[in-house]
Design a protein around this motif. Structure first.
Motif, PDB file in Angstrom:
ATOM      1  N   VAL A   1     -15.658   0.026 -32.481  1.00 41.99           N
ATOM      2  CA  VAL A   1     -15.178  -0.151 -33.714  1.00 41.99           C
ATOM      3  C   VAL A   1     -13.693   0.562 -33.929  1.00 41.99           C
ATOM      4  O   VAL A   1     -13.828   1.612 -33.849  1.00 41.99           O
ATOM      5  CB  VAL A   1     -16.029   0.072 -34.855  1.00 41.99           C
ATOM      6  N   GLY A   2     -12.492  -0.089 -34.246  1.00 42.74           N
ATOM      7  CA  GLY A   2     -11.227   0.610 -34.258  1.00 42.74           C
ATOM      8  C   GLY A   2     -10.613   0.965 -33.153  1.00 42.74           C
ATOM      9  O   GLY A   2      -9.377   1.542 -33.064  1.00 42.74           O
ATOM     10  N   GLN A   3     -10.933   0.312 -32.106  1.00 45.93           N
ATOM     11  CA  GLN A   3     -10.385   0.814 -30.663  1.00 45.93           C
ATOM     12  C   GLN A   3      -9.857  -0.547 -30.097  1.00 45.93           C
ATOM     13  O   GLN A   3     -10.801  -1.209 -29.710  1.00 45.93           O
ATOM     14  CB  GLN A   3     -11.238   1.372 -29.911  1.00 45.93           C
ATOM     15  N   THR A   4      -8.740  -1.066 -30.088  1.00 39.39           N
ATOM     16  CA  THR A   4      -8.262  -2.117 -29.432  1.00 39.39           C
ATOM     17  C   THR A   4      -8.027  -2.024 -27.853  1.00 39.39           C
ATOM     18  O   THR A   4      -7.331  -1.191 -27.444  1.00 39.39           O
ATOM     19  CB  THR A   4      -6.864  -2.619 -30.023  1.00 39.39           C
ATOM     20  N   THR A   5      -8.771  -2.638 -27.087  1.00 38.68           N
ATOM     21  CA  THR A   5      -8.904  -2.452 -25.789  1.00 38.68           C
ATOM     22  C   THR A   5      -8.687  -3.884 -24.900  1.00 38.68           C
ATOM     23  O   THR A   5      -8.376  -3.739 -23.888  1.00 38.68           O
ATOM     24  CB  THR A   5     -10.185  -1.924 -25.165  1.00 38.68           C
ATOM     25  N   ALA A   6      -8.587  -5.035 -25.468  1.00 37.62           N
ATOM     26  CA  ALA A   6      -8.461  -6.385 -24.830  1.00 37.62           C
ATOM     27  C   ALA A   6      -7.275  -6.829 -24.974  1.00 37.62           C
ATOM     28  O   ALA A   6      -6.544  -6.512 -26.187  1.00 37.62           O
ATOM     29  CB  ALA A   6      -9.601  -7.262 -25.265  1.00 37.62           C
ATOM     30  N   LYS A   7      -6.699  -7.495 -23.888  1.00 42.96           N
ATOM     31  CA  LYS A   7      -5.435  -8.445 -24.144  1.00 42.96           C
ATOM     32  C   LYS A   7      -5.996  -9.678 -23.933  1.00 42.96           C
ATOM     33  O   LYS A   7      -7.060 -10.068 -23.583  1.00 42.96           O
ATOM     34  CB  LYS A   7      -4.553  -7.845 -23.003  1.00 42.96           C
ATOM     35  N   ARG A   8      -4.915 -10.703 -24.447  1.00 42.99           N
ATOM     36  CA  ARG A   8      -5.322 -12.152 -24.224  1.00 42.99           C
ATOM     37  C   ARG A   8      -5.441 -12.405 -22.576  1.00 42.99           C
ATOM     38  O   ARG A   8      -4.739 -12.033 -22.058  1.00 42.99           O
ATOM     39  CB  ARG A   8      -4.181 -12.960 -24.692  1.00 42.99           C
ATOM     40  N   CYS A   9      -6.340 -13.235 -22.545  1.00 42.24           N
ATOM     41  CA  CYS A   9      -6.656 -13.683 -21.262  1.00 42.24           C
ATOM     42  C   CYS A   9      -7.208 -15.064 -21.231  1.00 42.24           C
ATOM     43  O   CYS A   9      -7.613 -15.689 -22.155  1.00 42.24           O
ATOM     44  CB  CYS A   9      -7.543 -12.683 -20.526  1.00 42.24           C
ATOM     45  N   CYS A  10      -7.367 -15.626 -20.161  1.00 38.73           N
ATOM     46  CA  CYS A  10      -7.759 -17.220 -19.939  1.00 38.73           C
ATOM     47  C   CYS A  10      -9.129 -17.048 -20.308  1.00 38.73           C
ATOM     48  O   CYS A  10      -9.957 -16.228 -19.546  1.00 38.73           O
ATOM     49  CB  CYS A  10      -7.498 -17.628 -18.466  1.00 38.73           C
ATOM     50  N   TRP A  11      -9.612 -18.183 -20.885  1.00 33.53           N
ATOM     51  CA  TRP A  11     -11.054 -18.266 -21.442  1.00 33.53           C
ATOM     52  C   TRP A  11     -12.061 -18.654 -20.412  1.00 33.53           C
ATOM     53  O   TRP A  11     -12.965 -18.541 -20.584  1.00 33.53           O
ATOM     54  CB  TRP A  11     -11.110 -19.131 -22.908  1.00 33.53           C
ATOM     55  N   ASN A  12     -11.400 -19.239 -19.288  1.00 29.18           N
ATOM     56  CA  ASN A  12     -12.162 -19.848 -18.210  1.00 29.18           C
ATOM     57  C   ASN A  12     -12.003 -18.935 -17.077  1.00 29.18           C
ATOM     58  O   ASN A  12     -13.293 -18.633 -16.592  1.00 29.18           O
ATOM     59  CB  ASN A  12     -11.446 -21.057 -17.807  1.00 29.18           C
ATOM     60  N   CYS A  13     -10.944 -18.442 -16.683  1.00 31.22           N
ATOM     61  CA  CYS A  13     -11.310 -17.704 -15.398  1.00 31.22           C
ATOM     62  C   CYS A  13     -10.943 -16.116 -15.425  1.00 31.22           C
ATOM     63  O   CYS A  13     -11.240 -15.381 -14.728  1.00 31.22           O
ATOM     64  CB  CYS A  13     -10.192 -18.227 -14.096  1.00 31.22           C
ATOM     65  N   GLY A  14     -10.449 -15.932 -16.824  1.00 33.99           N
ATOM     66  CA  GLY A  14     -10.244 -14.418 -17.026  1.00 33.99           C
ATOM     67  C   GLY A  14      -9.083 -13.726 -16.535  1.00 33.99           C
ATOM     68  O   GLY A  14      -8.784 -12.620 -17.065  1.00 33.99           O
ATOM     69  N   VAL A  15      -8.131 -14.568 -16.091  1.00 33.10           N
ATOM     70  CA  VAL A  15      -6.844 -13.893 -15.646  1.00 33.10           C
ATOM     71  C   VAL A  15      -5.927 -13.572 -16.795  1.00 33.10           C
ATOM     72  O   VAL A  15      -6.151 -14.340 -17.782  1.00 33.10           O
ATOM     73  CB  VAL A  15      -6.128 -14.723 -14.550  1.00 33.10           C
ATOM     74  N   SER A  16      -5.145 -12.479 -16.801  1.00 34.10           N
ATOM     75  CA  SER A  16      -4.548 -11.949 -17.878  1.00 34.10           C
ATOM     76  C   SER A  16      -3.294 -11.794 -17.691  1.00 34.10           C
ATOM     77  O   SER A  16      -2.818 -11.384 -16.231  1.00 34.10           O
ATOM     78  CB  SER A  16      -4.828 -11.049 -18.810  1.00 34.10           C
ATOM     79  N   PRO A  17      -2.103 -11.531 -18.466  1.00 37.54           N
ATOM     80  CA  PRO A  17      -0.857 -11.413 -17.858  1.00 37.54           C
ATOM     81  C   PRO A  17      -0.747  -9.902 -17.660  1.00 37.54           C
ATOM     82  O   PRO A  17      -0.047  -9.411 -16.874  1.00 37.54           O
ATOM     83  CB  PRO A  17       0.237 -11.664 -19.110  1.00 37.54           C
TER      84      PRO A  17
END
Length: 467
Positions: free
Chosen positions: A193-209
């Motif tokens: 809680v209170g710690q942003t650790t994720a970035k947007r990524c593909c909901w199917n394969c998980g790849v992210s920018p």
């Protein structure tokens, strides 16, 4: 020393060890203590082949017969095998949670992987509920997420969802895994809680920018149109089509159904203040009894069992003689696999209602649901084999009277009819078949309908063999 005496000492040591492991407070005990428990549990597993007497508990024999009736190979495990396996599983779980708390994620992951593999092997000989393995997979994915390995977390969440869809569709565990995955895949808070650790990524394969700069993510048009709190993102049209078929279509259907329910029941969305209270795992507000129950119900919906327990325990302190919070806490403890404490709270709820005219609204229904829940735990959960049964469960005539009162009080409760069916199998199998069929009829979940229908088939086949 004779083998029998050595075997009995081994049994007592196992029972003592599993009690220590169950009552261990991971937050307040040392890492060395958790490691010591695991070492002892492993030593017990090493001794098992030599000391196992092969004597199974009655419910394991019945489960084996039922599986053979369905054409499935199944060897009933012995009591010692169940004890040793559960001791090792709980010791590993405690150690993994302790390591996570110290941010030693790599070591914790090793133990979670061991538990998942052990769970797969034990399912070949123990008729464990599907939710046991699903819960372990969810914990493994959570550990990957907390350790910052988001692609591996997505992979395990998806494995858990696929397994739930095949074995236990529509279950609470399936919804929890899906909610955890959806929360992580969005840009929100994926870690503590209170710690942003994720970035947007593909909901199917998980790849992210973040991991592949050449990837461009596109937002689901329907999510954007509905202005949802959580948007789905995809790296390609192929990934979007795959995820739509597998789970995102169901995600939108659940949102649509939830909106219909909200309109029908005039539900109001949670305020930001209420959601903030729910998101803080340690804060318990100074609210009245009814408000604490309401907040705990919201925690149930969001899978926040740790917070739910704190709210309900405070409610019990405020009104210790009200059976409602005791019953709700028992359900929460059962969902957290704390079966011994769950049985105690269900028993407390039954005791507070008793045979006197009920003082609280729905008290008789709480009594009936508590009794049926206790019976279901002892007949379906192998972990309960080491827990002392309530007195009314040890006398068949009293058990039958309790089961009859349960279906009389709540005739629409499937577990009540299943309980009555189980108690009547030997004395009145025809009536037992009717009870199982009634349990299937009033069930709303497909997996329960199938299970109760199979019970009716089992008893009918047994009756035909006798005749």
């Amino acid at each position: 020393m004779s083998v029998n005496r050595e075997r009995e000492q081994y049994r007592q040591h196992l029972k003592s060890l599993i009690q220590k492991v169950k009552t261990t407070d991971v937050n307040n005990c040392s890492l060395e203590k958790c490691q010591k428990h695991l070492k002892e549990a492993k030593q017990c597993m090493d001794l098992l082949p030599r000391l196992d007497d092969g004597k199974p508990l009655p419910q394991h024999v019945e489960a084996a017969q039922f599986r053979r009736l369905l054409g499935l190979d199944h060897v009933p495990p012995s009591e010692l095998q169940i004890l040793a396996w559960n001791t090792l599983k709980l010791a590993r779980l405690n150690l993994a949670e302790k390591l996570e708390g110290q941010k030693k994620f790599e070591e914790a992951l090793t133990h979670y992987h061991d538990m998942v593999e052990q769970g797969k092997q034990m399912r070949k000989v123990v008729w464990e509920p599907e939710s046991e393995l699903h819960t372990l997979i969810n914990n493994l994915a959570l550990c990957y997420k907390r350790g910052g390995k988001f692609e591996q977390a997505i992979e395990w969440y998806q494995k858990g969802l696929d397994m739930c869809a095949q074995e236990d569709p529509g279950s609470t565990m399936e919804r929890m895994i899906r909610d955890n995955l959806d929360t992580m895949l969005n840009t929100g808070k994926a870690g503590p809680v209170g710690q942003t650790t994720a970035k947007r990524c593909c909901w199917n394969c998980g790849v992210s920018p973040n991991s592949n700069p050449s990837v461009k993510l596109l937002c689901c048009a329907r999510c954007k149109e509905l202005k949802l709190a959580v948007y789905a993102y995809y790296c390609s049209a192929e990934c979007q089509r795959e995820d739509w078929k597998r789970r995102h279509k169901l995600y939108h259907q659940e949102i649509k159904d939830a909106k219909k329910t909200a309109v029908r029941n005039n539900f109001q969305p949670l305020s930001e203040e209420t959601q903030a209270v729910l998101n803080d795992p340690d804060y318990v507000p100074d609210s009245d009894y009814a408000s604490l129950l309401s907040l705990s119900a919201q925690c149930t919906e969001q899978g926040k069992h740790h917070k739910e327990k704190k709210l309900l325990k405070k409610a019990i302190k405020m009104e210790p003689n009200n059976p409602v919070a005791h019953h709700n806490l028992a359900i929460c403890l059962s969902n957290s696999h704390e079966y011994e404490e769950s049985v105690k709270e269900f028993s407390n709820a039954m005791r507070l209602v008793g045979a006197k005219p009920p003082k609280y609204a729905n008290a008789n229904e709480i009594w009936a649901r508590s009794a049926a829940s206790i019976f279901a735990m002892f007949t379906r959960r192998s972990e309960c084999s080491c827990i002392q049964k309530p007195i009314w469960m040890t006398d068949h005539k009293e058990l039958e009277l309790v089961a009859k009162r349960v279906v009389e009080v709540v005739p629409s409760f499937n577990e009540g009819w299943a309980m009555l069916g189980a108690t009547l199998e030997d004395v009145n199998p025809e009536r037992a078949i009717e009870c199982y069929e009634r349990a299937a009829l009033v069930s709303e979940i497909d997996s329960n309908v199938t299970r109760f229908q199979q019970e009716a088939v089992r008893v009918r086949s047994k009756l035909l063999q006798v005749n």
